[in-house]
Enzyme design. Structure first.
Site, PDB file in Angstrom:
ATOM      1  N   SER A 144     -28.975  31.820  70.797  1.00 20.90           N
ATOM      2  CA  SER A 144     -29.708  31.449  71.280  1.00 20.90           C
ATOM      3  C   SER A 144     -30.125  29.959  73.119  1.00 20.90           C
ATOM      4  O   SER A 144     -30.791  29.805  74.022  1.00 20.90           O
ATOM      5  CB  SER A 144     -30.647  29.708  70.532  1.00 20.90           C
ATOM      6  OG  SER A 144     -29.102  28.699  70.300  1.00 20.90           O
ATOM      7  N   LYS A 169     -27.815  22.657  71.524  1.00 19.32           N
ATOM      8  CA  LYS A 169     -28.902  22.850  72.411  1.00 19.32           C
ATOM      9  C   LYS A 169     -29.331  21.569  73.720  1.00 19.32           C
ATOM     10  O   LYS A 169     -27.786  20.927  73.627  1.00 19.32           O
ATOM     11  CB  LYS A 169     -30.427  22.628  71.448  1.00 19.32           C
ATOM     12  CG  LYS A 169     -30.408  23.148  70.841  1.00 19.32           C
ATOM     13  CD  LYS A 169     -30.856  24.573  70.883  1.00 19.32           C
ATOM     14  CE  LYS A 169     -31.406  25.662  69.927  1.00 19.32           C
ATOM     15  NZ  LYS A 169     -29.809  26.238  68.974  1.00 19.32           N
TER      16      LYS A 169
END
Length: 235
Positions: free
Chosen positions: A156, A194
């Site tokens: 990701s 993230k």
């Protein structure tokens, strides 16, 4: 940056050249580094050559030349010429913390940074685990504060240059600026890597891969564990 094994091999080759003028054999290098096979030595020499620390001379057996030494290592290696032993300082403790270098200290400290399991850069995984092993890194790579490392699983964050299998270096802390890449603990259950975005009173955890959606949470659901400061990758 050199791994511990690369650093040890470079030091061994350098010392042998200083003592005898002849580089060590592969068997001698394998024994000195306590490796089981010569293939490991081949990989280390290739890595040192690619990083510009050594040069293999053509058409000569066992012909290795040390081109340069890491800036933080050179004084300590120079001390070998006067017979002083080499004993790197390893900082003990639960987290890697930089120790200031004494004015008369020739060999710089090496910081022990614990690898605390895996971190999700994709599907969520369970919260950060206990220490799995330790990295030994130069303090200039870390800066001040306490640090830990995590192995990345998932894709990701690929557009931020973070790939599955990388090891990320994290400075421990519970605060971060919007735009920082952070280790976030969601609902005290899942850990994820993230980019942090603040949207009013909400916290957004943004992937660096268009295949993943940005996840938005209330501020009481997300706890910052630390901020990304570096990355290590094996080839």
């Amino acid at each position: 940056m050199l791994t511990r094994k690369q650093y040890d091999l470079l030091r061994f080759i350098h010392e042998r050249l200083k003592e005898t003028g002849v580089p060590p054999s592969f068997d001698e290098m394998k024994e000195a580094l306590d490796l089981r096979s010569k293939s490991g030595i081949h990989r280390l020499i290739t890595a040192l050559e690619e990083r510009g620390f050594i040069r293999r001379l053509p058409n000569r057996a066992r012909a290795l030349e040390v081109v340069r030494l890491p800036d933080s290592v050179a004084p300590g290696l120079a001390g070998q010429r006067s017979g002083r032993g080499f004993s790197p300082s390893v900082i003990e403790g639960s987290l890697g913390k930089v120790r200031p270098m004494a004015e008369d200290e020739e060999v710089p400290p090496i910081v022990a940074v614990p690898v605390m399991g895996r971190i999700a850069a994709g599907s969520p995984i369970s919260a950060i685990q206990s220490r799995s092993h330790t990295l030994h890194l130069p303090p200039e790579m870390l800066g001040s504060g306490e640090h830990f490392a995590l192995e990345v699983r998932g894709d990701s964050m690929i557009e931020a240059g973070i790939l599955d299998g990388d090891t990320v270096l994290i400075r421990k802390g519970d605060t971060a600026e919007t735009g920082d890449i952070v280790v976030a603990l969601v609902d005290d259950e899942e850990a994820t890597l993230k980019r942090l975005r603040r949207k009013g009173a909400s916290v957004a955890l943004e992937a660096a891969n268009p295949a993943y959606e940005t996840r938005i949470f209330g501020p009481d659901r997300v706890r910052i564990q630390g901020r990304l400061i570096g990355l290590m990758r094996r080839y």
